[in-house]
Every structure is written in C-alpha cells, then in structure tokens.
Design an enzyme around this catalytic site. Structure first.
Site, PDB file in Angstrom:
ATOM      1  N   SER A   1       0.891  -1.176   0.000  1.00 26.42           N
ATOM      2  CA  SER A   1       0.000   0.000   0.000  1.00 26.42           C
ATOM      3  C   SER A   1       0.921   1.215   0.000  1.00 26.42           C
ATOM      4  O   SER A   1       1.420   1.613   1.053  1.00 26.42           O
ATOM      5  CB  SER A   1      -0.892   0.011   1.245  1.00 26.42           C
ATOM      6  OG  SER A   1      -1.710  -1.121   1.272  1.00 26.42           O
TER       7      SER A   1
ATOM      8  N   LYS B   1      -6.390   2.785  -2.876  1.00 24.02           N
ATOM      9  CA  LYS B   1      -6.152   2.020  -1.638  1.00 24.02           C
ATOM     10  C   LYS B   1      -6.097   2.952  -0.416  1.00 24.02           C
ATOM     11  O   LYS B   1      -6.658   2.643   0.645  1.00 24.02           O
ATOM     12  CB  LYS B   1      -4.845   1.238  -1.781  1.00 24.02           C
ATOM     13  CG  LYS B   1      -4.378   0.528  -0.528  1.00 24.02           C
ATOM     14  CD  LYS B   1      -5.290  -0.607  -0.118  1.00 24.02           C
ATOM     15  CE  LYS B   1      -4.883  -1.163   1.234  1.00 24.02           C
ATOM     16  NZ  LYS B   1      -5.811  -2.138   1.761  1.00 24.02           N
TER      17      LYS B   1
ATOM     18  N   LYS C   1      -0.076   5.083   8.177  1.00 21.62           N
ATOM     19  CA  LYS C   1       0.619   5.421   6.917  1.00 21.62           C
ATOM     20  C   LYS C   1      -0.385   5.648   5.785  1.00 21.62           C
ATOM     21  O   LYS C   1      -0.295   6.632   5.046  1.00 21.62           O
ATOM     22  CB  LYS C   1       1.573   4.266   6.557  1.00 21.62           C
ATOM     23  CG  LYS C   1       2.122   4.295   5.143  1.00 21.62           C
ATOM     24  CD  LYS C   1       2.451   2.897   4.636  1.00 21.62           C
ATOM     25  CE  LYS C   1       1.246   2.006   4.571  1.00 21.62           C
ATOM     26  NZ  LYS C   1       1.405   0.716   3.916  1.00 21.62           N
TER      27      LYS C   1
HETATM   28  P1  NDP Z   1       4.196  -7.200   7.575  1.00 21.85           P
HETATM   29  O1  NDP Z   1       4.875  -6.257   8.483  1.00 21.85           O
HETATM   30  O2  NDP Z   1       3.494  -8.385   8.135  1.00 21.85           O
HETATM   31  O3  NDP Z   1       5.272  -7.759   6.515  1.00 21.85           O
HETATM   32  C1  NDP Z   1       6.195  -6.914   5.900  1.00 21.85           C
HETATM   33  C2  NDP Z   1       7.101  -7.717   4.995  1.00 21.85           C
HETATM   34  O4  NDP Z   1       8.033  -6.842   4.389  1.00 21.85           O
HETATM   35  C3  NDP Z   1       7.925  -8.775   5.731  1.00 21.85           C
HETATM   36  O5  NDP Z   1       8.128  -9.847   4.858  1.00 21.85           O
HETATM   37  C4  NDP Z   1       9.232  -8.032   6.000  1.00 21.85           C
HETATM   38  O6  NDP Z   1      10.347  -8.889   6.133  1.00 21.85           O
HETATM   39  C5  NDP Z   1       9.356  -7.239   4.725  1.00 21.85           C
HETATM   40  N1  NDP Z   1      10.173  -6.043   4.872  1.00 21.85           N
HETATM   41  C6  NDP Z   1       9.974  -5.008   5.730  1.00 21.85           C
HETATM   42  N2  NDP Z   1      10.867  -4.038   5.500  1.00 21.85           N
HETATM   43  C7  NDP Z   1      11.666  -4.484   4.487  1.00 21.85           C
HETATM   44  C8  NDP Z   1      12.782  -3.930   3.808  1.00 21.85           C
HETATM   45  N3  NDP Z   1      13.244  -2.720   4.122  1.00 21.85           N
HETATM   46  N4  NDP Z   1      13.356  -4.665   2.828  1.00 21.85           N
HETATM   47  C9  NDP Z   1      12.889  -5.880   2.512  1.00 21.85           C
HETATM   48  N5  NDP Z   1      11.839  -6.471   3.127  1.00 21.85           N
HETATM   49  C10 NDP Z   1      11.237  -5.766   4.096  1.00 21.85           C
HETATM   50  O7  NDP Z   1       3.216  -6.322   6.675  1.00 21.85           O
HETATM   51  P2  NDP Z   1       1.860  -6.759   5.949  1.00 21.85           P
HETATM   52  O8  NDP Z   1       2.052  -8.000   5.186  1.00 21.85           O
HETATM   53  O9  NDP Z   1       0.749  -6.620   6.932  1.00 21.85           O
HETATM   54  O10 NDP Z   1       1.703  -5.511   4.956  1.00 21.85           O
HETATM   55  C11 NDP Z   1       2.439  -5.420   3.744  1.00 21.85           C
HETATM   56  C12 NDP Z   1       1.778  -4.338   2.893  1.00 21.85           C
HETATM   57  O11 NDP Z   1       0.430  -4.722   2.614  1.00 21.85           O
HETATM   58  C13 NDP Z   1       1.712  -2.975   3.616  1.00 21.85           C
HETATM   59  O12 NDP Z   1       1.922  -1.946   2.696  1.00 21.85           O
HETATM   60  C14 NDP Z   1       0.288  -2.960   4.180  1.00 21.85           C
HETATM   61  O13 NDP Z   1      -0.165  -1.626   4.374  1.00 21.85           O
HETATM   62  C15 NDP Z   1      -0.470  -3.726   3.109  1.00 21.85           C
HETATM   63  N6  NDP Z   1      -1.698  -4.402   3.531  1.00 21.85           N
HETATM   64  C16 NDP Z   1      -1.777  -5.110   4.714  1.00 21.85           C
HETATM   65  C17 NDP Z   1      -2.964  -5.755   5.064  1.00 21.85           C
HETATM   66  C18 NDP Z   1      -3.103  -6.556   6.336  1.00 21.85           C
HETATM   67  O14 NDP Z   1      -4.245  -6.927   6.687  1.00 21.85           O
HETATM   68  N7  NDP Z   1      -2.005  -6.903   7.040  1.00 21.85           N
HETATM   69  C19 NDP Z   1      -4.157  -5.677   4.187  1.00 21.85           C
HETATM   70  C20 NDP Z   1      -3.933  -4.987   2.941  1.00 21.85           C
HETATM   71  C21 NDP Z   1      -2.774  -4.352   2.655  1.00 21.85           C
HETATM   72  P3  NDP Z   1      10.774  -9.556   7.535  1.00 21.85           P
HETATM   73  O15 NDP Z   1       9.950 -10.797   7.669  1.00 21.85           O
HETATM   74  O16 NDP Z   1      12.214  -9.816   7.383  1.00 21.85           O
HETATM   75  O17 NDP Z   1      10.450  -8.540   8.607  1.00 21.85           O
END
Ligand code: NDP
Length: 288
Positions: free
Chosen positions: A89, A164, A233
C-alpha cells in the site's frame, strides 16, 4: 516463465502461496530468510536470493512502504522485459517515479495494492486495484488472478495506491464513527451486542460493524493482523493527496488526527482495531 514474490509478511505469505497453482516456477525471497525457506517447504515454492528473484518475468513485492520498495529496486534492478507488480500500500508519486524509471530500462511497473485482510489473502479472494501501463496490466492480470476475487484497472501509475489510501481512510473512519456510536449507547445502558446486531441489519452497517467490532473490540482480543502504524501510513497518504490537490476535506483530516494519537512505536505492535482504546481512554467507557 518464472514468477517471484518478495516480502512474505502477514499478507505476502498467503498471497505467494496461491501462485504455484498457475504451473510456473515460483521463487520467494524474504529479508528474514527463514520465512522464505518455511514458505518453500509449506507451499512448494523455491526460496532464493533477492538477486535471483528480481530476474523473474513477473516480480511481486508486498513490503510495508514505498520507501522500502524503492530501496530494494535501487539495490536489485529487475531485468528488461519483466513486469514488477507492487502490492504494497504505497505512495502514488512513488509509483509514477518507479514506473518512469523502470520503463526506461524496459521494465513495466504496476501499482497493485490489495484489500481483504489476511483472511482474504489466505482464501485468495483479495481485491486488487491496479494502476499503470494498460498492456502490462493485461499481461499481469492472469498471474494476479491467483490470489484475487476482484481485479480492477483504475488508471495511470499511482491510481491504485490512491484508491487504496482512500479505501483505508474510509475503513478508519467507519471504525472510529462506530466506536463513538457504541460509546454513547453504552453510556445509555444499551447492550452492545444487541445494538451491533440491529446496526448490522440496518443502514449504518459496514465491514467494521459486521466483522471487526465484535471479533476484535467487544471480545477484547485485538489480534494483530494489520498493524496500526500501517493504517496510519495509509491515512497519511490520503491526506497528503488532499493537500496536493488543494482540497478542503475536513473529515479525513480529522480522522488522521484521531489515529495519530497512538505513537508510532506502540502502533507498530498493535492491531489497527486497538485505536478504539484511545476513545475508551478519553470517554472512560470500555466497549465490551
Ligand atoms: P508485515 O509487516 O506483516 O510484513 C512486511 C514484509 O516486508 C515482511 O516480509 C518483511 O520482512 C518485509 N520487509 C519489511 N521491510 C523491508 C525492507 N526494508 N526490505 C525488505 N523487506 C522488508 O506487513 P503486511 O504484510 O501486513 O503488509 C504489507 C503491505 O500490505 C503494507 O503496505 C500494508 O499496508 C499492506 N496491507 C496489509 C494488510 C493486512 O491486513 N495486514 C491488508 C492490505 C494491505 P521480515 O519478515 O524480514 O520482517
């Protein structure tokens, strides 16, 4: 043909699990690499290095912010002819910048954020709102289909991220307004489960009243599936857009102020539904 998925977080873990059914090799990479290995063992994907992942024909990313995606792409540029499908997002202006920059190198970039929460990701029924090049969208659509219930092309680069951000600000508004409504009802001695049942059979209902309020707030469970800082955010992206467009839209601004009251560190550890506790603290009325 190879597909790659980068970012196996709360959403990405489930989204990537649907891709092997398309019949192509699916590469997965995660910063904490153990998650990629566990994903490969569980779903038959292949854990790989990030520089291999970005050589795939279709590369998905689902990271917290556009800044994370920009940094990843700068360090690991994808190869000519590929399509990058960014399910983060993110920020509309970043999508436009990445689309232009990657197009110059023969790569198409689509902003393709998703809605439907972790349960929708698990079931493969997400709503996907896509912005960017129409031909790239047509190429990517059958791949995105693996985890989607609805895929909608919404316009030029950045449009998907804009839709979104507005959607999530509406979600935040519905939750806050519902919590205010239940607060006044509780102060009048009304049973909240009965009140919610009436609302859910009436015109005031929303996905917040139908799912989130009973399951997460009244239950006092607040299970973390969508971190509050990620919703903060999204609201910030929407209010930045309002300012960019020089519009006077006070409700969204007000909602941003309410959600900002939880500091970032606490918001990172809380589910978005925990914002209701701010109101509870102010009114001294618990929604239970
Ligand atoms: P999470 O925090 O659960 O997962 C984030 C992922 O990104 C992890 O795999 C993490 O790796 C990785 N990551 C974080 N920072 C970095 C970086 N600098 N470089 C590489 N990898 C990185 O987030 P969500 O899955 O909840 O959300 C992901 C996106 O989807 C966001 O933009 C959110 O707003 C959106 N979203 C979320 C929903 C929800 O219900 N959760 C619904 C719809 C959209 P590691 O495992 O190593 O930390």
């Amino acid at each position: 043909m190879k597909i790659a998925f980068i970012g196996l977080g709360a959403m990405g873990w489930h989204m990537a699990s649907h891709l092997p059914k398309l019949g192509f090799e699916v590469l997965v990479w995660n910063r904490n690499f153990e998650k990629a290995e566990a994903h490969a063992q569980t779903f038959g994907t292949k854990a790989t290095s990030v520089d291999q992942a970005v050589k795939a024909d279709f590369i998905f990313s689902c990271l917290p912010t556009s800044a994370d995606v920009e940094q990843l792409i700068a360090q690991n540029p994808p190869v000519k002819g590929s399509v990058w499908i960014d399910c983060t997002s993110g920020v509309p202006i970043s999508a436009l910048k990445l689309a232009n920059q990657l197009k110059f190198n023969g790569v198409e970039y689509l902003d393709a954020p998703v809605s439907g929460q972790t349960i929708g990701a698990e079931k493969g029924t997400l709503t996907v709102m896509v912005g960017g090049d129409v031909d790239a969208y047509k190429r990517a659509k059958p791949i995105i289909q693996a985890f989607a219930g609805l895929i909608e092309y919404v316009g030029e680069s950045g449009s998907g991220f804009a839709v979104k951000a507005v959607n999530n600000t509406l979600m935040a508004t519905h939750l806050w307004a519902l919590a205010e409504g239940l607060t006044v009802l509780k102060s009048k001695g009304v049973d909240l489960n009965s009140a919610l049942n009436c609302i859910n059979h009436s015109s005031g209902k929303s996905s917040m009243s139908e799912n989130i309020m009973a399951q997460r707030v009244l239950s006092r469970a607040f299970p973390k599936t969508f971190a509050l800082d990620l919703l903060q955010k999204d609201i910030g992206i929407a209010t930045d857009l309002i300012q960019e467009q020089a519009l006077n839209l006070p409700t969204m601004q007000l909602i941003q102020n309410q959600y900002k009251q939880i500091e970032k560190v606490k918001a990172q550890d809380s589910d978005f539904s925990a914002v209701v506790q701010v109101l509870e603290h102010q009114s001294k009325i618990e929604l239970s």
